[in-house]
Motif scaffolding. Structure first.
Motif, PDB file in Angstrom:
ATOM      1  N   GLU A   1     -19.821  35.410  44.697  1.00 23.62           N
ATOM      2  CA  GLU A   1     -19.930  35.140  46.133  1.00 23.62           C
ATOM      3  C   GLU A   1     -21.257  34.481  46.495  1.00 23.62           C
ATOM      4  O   GLU A   1     -21.893  34.793  47.497  1.00 23.62           O
ATOM      5  CB  GLU A   1     -19.741  36.431  46.944  1.00 23.62           C
ATOM      6  N   ARG A   2     -21.687  33.552  45.663  1.00 25.68           N
ATOM      7  CA  ARG A   2     -22.909  32.804  45.955  1.00 25.68           C
ATOM      8  C   ARG A   2     -22.600  31.727  46.985  1.00 25.68           C
ATOM      9  O   ARG A   2     -21.635  30.975  46.854  1.00 25.68           O
ATOM     10  CB  ARG A   2     -23.453  32.182  44.664  1.00 25.68           C
ATOM     11  N   SER A   3     -23.426  31.635  48.028  1.00 30.88           N
ATOM     12  CA  SER A   3     -23.162  30.707  49.137  1.00 30.88           C
ATOM     13  C   SER A   3     -23.854  29.363  48.969  1.00 30.88           C
ATOM     14  O   SER A   3     -23.550  28.417  49.694  1.00 30.88           O
ATOM     15  CB  SER A   3     -23.602  31.338  50.461  1.00 30.88           C
ATOM     16  N   THR A   4     -24.804  29.268  48.045  1.00 30.49           N
ATOM     17  CA  THR A   4     -25.509  28.007  47.829  1.00 30.49           C
ATOM     18  C   THR A   4     -25.240  27.507  46.412  1.00 30.49           C
ATOM     19  O   THR A   4     -24.919  28.285  45.513  1.00 30.49           O
ATOM     20  CB  THR A   4     -27.024  28.174  48.025  1.00 30.49           C
ATOM     21  N   ALA A   5     -25.404  26.205  46.223  1.00 31.26           N
ATOM     22  CA  ALA A   5     -25.142  25.607  44.917  1.00 31.26           C
ATOM     23  C   ALA A   5     -26.168  26.081  43.886  1.00 31.26           C
ATOM     24  O   ALA A   5     -27.336  26.285  44.226  1.00 31.26           O
ATOM     25  CB  ALA A   5     -25.178  24.092  45.033  1.00 31.26           C
ATOM     26  N   PRO A   6     -25.735  26.267  42.651  1.00 32.22           N
ATOM     27  CA  PRO A   6     -24.352  26.213  42.152  1.00 32.22           C
ATOM     28  C   PRO A   6     -23.574  27.472  42.498  1.00 32.22           C
ATOM     29  O   PRO A   6     -24.000  28.576  42.167  1.00 32.22           O
ATOM     30  CB  PRO A   6     -24.526  26.065  40.643  1.00 32.22           C
ATOM     31  N   LYS A   7     -22.451  27.316  43.207  1.00 30.64           N
ATOM     32  CA  LYS A   7     -21.715  28.452  43.731  1.00 30.64           C
ATOM     33  C   LYS A   7     -20.975  29.254  42.653  1.00 30.64           C
ATOM     34  O   LYS A   7     -20.511  30.357  42.931  1.00 30.64           O
ATOM     35  CB  LYS A   7     -20.721  27.977  44.791  1.00 30.64           C
ATOM     36  N   THR A   8     -20.878  28.705  41.454  1.00 30.52           N
ATOM     37  CA  THR A   8     -20.194  29.444  40.382  1.00 30.52           C
ATOM     38  C   THR A   8     -21.075  30.528  39.767  1.00 30.52           C
ATOM     39  O   THR A   8     -20.581  31.375  39.015  1.00 30.52           O
ATOM     40  CB  THR A   8     -19.753  28.484  39.272  1.00 30.52           C
ATOM     41  N   VAL A   9     -22.360  30.505  40.061  1.00 30.28           N
ATOM     42  CA  VAL A   9     -23.260  31.501  39.481  1.00 30.28           C
ATOM     43  C   VAL A   9     -22.840  32.899  39.944  1.00 30.28           C
ATOM     44  O   VAL A   9     -22.638  33.149  41.136  1.00 30.28           O
ATOM     45  CB  VAL A   9     -24.718  31.225  39.888  1.00 30.28           C
ATOM     46  N   GLY A  10     -22.693  33.776  39.020  1.00 33.25           N
ATOM     47  CA  GLY A  10     -22.254  35.141  39.319  1.00 33.25           C
ATOM     48  C   GLY A  10     -20.794  35.374  39.043  1.00 33.25           C
ATOM     49  O   GLY A  10     -20.353  36.527  38.948  1.00 33.25           O
ATOM     50  N   ASN A  11     -19.997  34.303  38.912  1.00 35.22           N
ATOM     51  CA  ASN A  11     -18.587  34.462  38.574  1.00 35.22           C
ATOM     52  C   ASN A  11     -18.431  34.850  37.107  1.00 35.22           C
ATOM     53  O   ASN A  11     -19.243  34.465  36.262  1.00 35.22           O
ATOM     54  CB  ASN A  11     -17.821  33.170  38.823  1.00 35.22           C
ATOM     55  N   ALA A  12     -17.378  35.587  36.803  1.00 34.26           N
ATOM     56  CA  ALA A  12     -17.136  36.006  35.426  1.00 34.26           C
ATOM     57  C   ALA A  12     -15.656  36.298  35.234  1.00 34.26           C
ATOM     58  O   ALA A  12     -14.961  36.679  36.178  1.00 34.26           O
ATOM     59  CB  ALA A  12     -17.961  37.242  35.086  1.00 34.26           C
ATOM     60  N   PHE A  13     -15.183  36.101  34.004  1.00 30.25           N
ATOM     61  CA  PHE A  13     -13.835  36.522  33.660  1.00 30.25           C
ATOM     62  C   PHE A  13     -13.818  36.920  32.188  1.00 30.25           C
ATOM     63  O   PHE A  13     -14.655  36.486  31.390  1.00 30.25           O
ATOM     64  CB  PHE A  13     -12.803  35.425  33.933  1.00 30.25           C
ATOM     65  N   GLY A  14     -12.865  37.753  31.839  1.00 31.61           N
ATOM     66  CA  GLY A  14     -12.781  38.207  30.460  1.00 31.61           C
ATOM     67  C   GLY A  14     -11.384  38.616  30.064  1.00 31.61           C
ATOM     68  O   GLY A  14     -10.559  38.980  30.907  1.00 31.61           O
ATOM     69  N   LEU A  15     -11.115  38.542  28.770  1.00 30.60           N
ATOM     70  CA  LEU A  15      -9.842  38.946  28.188  1.00 30.60           C
ATOM     71  C   LEU A  15     -10.122  39.772  26.939  1.00 30.60           C
ATOM     72  O   LEU A  15     -11.087  39.495  26.207  1.00 30.60           O
ATOM     73  CB  LEU A  15      -8.992  37.728  27.800  1.00 30.60           C
ATOM     74  N   SER A  16      -9.285  40.762  26.678  1.00 30.00           N
ATOM     75  CA  SER A  16      -9.433  41.536  25.449  1.00 30.00           C
ATOM     76  C   SER A  16      -8.072  42.050  25.003  1.00 30.00           C
ATOM     77  O   SER A  16      -7.129  42.143  25.803  1.00 30.00           O
ATOM     78  CB  SER A  16     -10.386  42.718  25.650  1.00 30.00           C
ATOM     79  N   ALA A  17      -7.992  42.366  23.713  1.00 31.14           N
ATOM     80  CA  ALA A  17      -6.784  42.933  23.146  1.00 31.14           C
ATOM     81  C   ALA A  17      -7.179  44.045  22.184  1.00 31.14           C
ATOM     82  O   ALA A  17      -8.135  43.895  21.410  1.00 31.14           O
ATOM     83  CB  ALA A  17      -5.970  41.872  22.411  1.00 31.14           C
ATOM     84  N   VAL A  18      -6.466  45.154  22.245  1.00 32.41           N
ATOM     85  CA  VAL A  18      -6.731  46.297  21.372  1.00 32.41           C
ATOM     86  C   VAL A  18      -5.428  46.672  20.679  1.00 32.41           C
ATOM     87  O   VAL A  18      -4.392  46.846  21.324  1.00 32.41           O
ATOM     88  CB  VAL A  18      -7.259  47.497  22.180  1.00 32.41           C
TER      89      VAL A  18
END
Length: 226
Positions: free
Chosen positions: A50-67
């Motif tokens: 939820e960054r309001s100034t550029a670069p706005k992608t900073v702080g975004n994250a995603f992940g995948l895992s399998a067990v």
């Protein structure tokens, strides 16, 4: 796979909590866990900075895992991207920087003895920042207790000069007072090379004050699982 689930010296916190290590917690996230699919469980996570100034992608994250778990064997793998935008030592975010994190682990139990191993890597996109960790461990039942041990190799990167590296070890004995409560004694050390400042972690960090110092620790305590 970790020999102590973060409780004793030289748990995987030694890797996750160092600069450039694996990210283990996300705020403002959505998480999904699949049902058991013939021994395989899938997980997915997404978090917005939820960054309001550029670069706005900073702080975004995603992940995948399998067990995968079957009888006495277990295997897991993960991949996640953390758009922290802050390479090691930088004061301002870079739009090209994102931590790509991946790893693989496994465990096998034979005659009650649990053998485990794992590998993790963190790479910052567009930069030379890279940290890897390889660990092997064992959990041996002894009466109503356990003897536990783990060794870990950590390798970092450097733009110039010798790259930081360390060999960390940890050992513990746990005595079960009940199914959820145990007493323990643990010791460990992180042996840094001349340019490394990696800490030794359990629930409390032992952080070296300068490069080349090898922190060690000893602790006695009680654990209770809720």
């Amino acid at each position: 796979h970790d020999y102590s689930a973060y409780g004793f010296y030289n748990s995987l916190l030694t890797f996750t909590a160092i600069p450039g290590g694996i990210t283990t917690r996300y705020s403002n996230g959505l998480f999904y866990t699949s049902p058991d699919l013939s021994g395989v469980t899938m997980r997915a996570a997404a978090s917005l900075g939820e960054r309001s100034t550029a670069p706005k992608t900073v702080g975004n994250a995603f992940g995948l895992s399998a067990v995968y778990k079957k009888d006495n064997f277990g295997l897991d793998a993960y991949y996640q991207v953390d758009q922290v935008g802050l390479p090691i030592g930088a004061a301002t975010p870079l739009s090209a920087a994102g931590k790509v994190q991946a790893g693989l682990g496994g465990q096998y139990t034979v005659s009650g003895v649990r053998l485990l191993a794992g590998y993790g890597q963190v790479k910052t996109n567009g930069l030379s920042d890279k940290v890897t960790a390889t660990n092997v461990g064992v959990v041996i039942p002894v009466g109503v207790g356990q003897i536990l041990g783990q060794i870990m190799r950590i390798n970092g990167s450097a733009a110039t000069g010798a790259a930081p590296s360390a060999v960390a070890w940890g050992a513990a004995y746990r005595y079960f007072m009940s199914k959820r409560t145990s007493l323990y004694v643990t010791a460990g050390q992180t042996r840094n090379n001349a340019t490394a400042t990696y800490a030794l972690f359990s629930t409390v960090p032992n952080v070296p004050s300068a490069a080349g110092i090898s922190p060690r620790g000893f602790a006695v305590g009680i654990q209770h699982s809720f």
